[in-house]
Motif scaffolding. Structure first.
Motif, mmCIF file in Angstrom:
data_model
loop_
_atom_site.group_PDB
_atom_site.id
_atom_site.type_symbol
_atom_site.label_atom_id
_atom_site.label_comp_id
_atom_site.label_asym_id
_atom_site.label_seq_id
_atom_site.Cartn_x
_atom_site.Cartn_y
_atom_site.Cartn_z
ATOM 1 N N ASN A 8 0.834 -1.209 0.000
ATOM 2 C CA ASN A 8 0.000 0.000 0.000
ATOM 3 C C ASN A 8 0.869 1.260 0.000
ATOM 4 O O ASN A 8 0.617 2.209 0.717
ATOM 5 N N HIS A 9 1.919 1.238 -0.822
ATOM 6 C CA HIS A 9 2.853 2.358 -1.007
ATOM 7 C C HIS A 9 3.672 2.670 0.242
ATOM 8 O O HIS A 9 4.151 3.778 0.404
ATOM 9 N N GLN A 72 -0.951 -4.378 -3.084
ATOM 10 C CA GLN A 72 -2.079 -3.590 -2.607
ATOM 11 C C GLN A 72 -3.082 -4.518 -1.952
ATOM 12 O O GLN A 72 -3.463 -5.535 -2.524
ATOM 13 N N GLU A 75 -7.303 -2.589 2.004
ATOM 14 C CA GLU A 75 -7.235 -1.350 2.795
ATOM 15 C C GLU A 75 -6.845 -0.139 1.949
ATOM 16 O O GLU A 75 -7.165 0.985 2.306
ATOM 17 N N SER A 76 -6.179 -0.357 0.823
ATOM 18 C CA SER A 76 -5.718 0.772 0.013
ATOM 19 C C SER A 76 -6.574 1.025 -1.220
ATOM 20 O O SER A 76 -6.313 1.961 -1.971
ATOM 21 N N GLU A 79 -12.262 4.382 -1.638
ATOM 22 C CA GLU A 79 -12.695 5.018 -0.404
ATOM 23 C C GLU A 79 -14.126 5.495 -0.567
ATOM 24 O O GLU A 79 -14.645 5.587 -1.671
#
Length: 97
Positions: A8-9, A72, A75-76, A79
Motif C-alpha cells: 500500500n505504497h 495492494q 485497505e488501500s 474510499e
C-alpha cells in the motif's frame, strides 16, 4: 532472511522465515482485510491481493516472491466518495457490484 516489501505504497523491512507465505506476512503486519479463507489452495479468493495491479492468492505465494513488487490490499483500494471535508475518487471497480 530479510525482505523489503512495498505494501500500500509503504516500505516494510522484516526478518522472516523463508517459508512464510505472503498472507502470513500481511496479517502479521496488521493488514487484516486479507483473509485466511481456510482452503489453503487459493480456491476461495479470500486471500486475494493485487501484485503489480494483478490479483494473486497470497496464501499460495511466498512473501519473498513479492519482494520488488507493489502489493495492494483491500485497505488501500477505493474510499467512501464523500468523507465530510475530503472528497475522494470513491470505490474502485473491483469493489462495486
Amino acid at each position: 532472511m530479510k525482505i523489503t516489501l512495498e505494501v500500500n505504497h509503504k516500505k516494510i523491512s522484516k526478518e522472516i522465515d523463508p517459508g512464510m507465505t505472503l498472507l502470513a506476512f500481511l496479517r502479521a503486519e496488521g493488514f487484516f482485510g486479507t483473509k485466511f479463507g481456510g482452503c489453503q489452495k487459493g480456491e476461495c479468493g479470500a486471500c486475494t491481493v493485487l501484485l503489480d495491479g494483478k490479483p494473486v492468492n497470497s496464501c499460495s505465494l511466498l512473501a519473498a516472491q513479492a519482494e520488488g513488487h507493489l502489493l495492494q490490499t483491500i485497505e488501500s483500494i477505493g474510499e467512501n466518495p464523500d468523507q465530510g471535508w475530503k472528497k475522494t475518487a470513491g470505490l474502485s471497480l473491483i469493489q462495486t457490484p
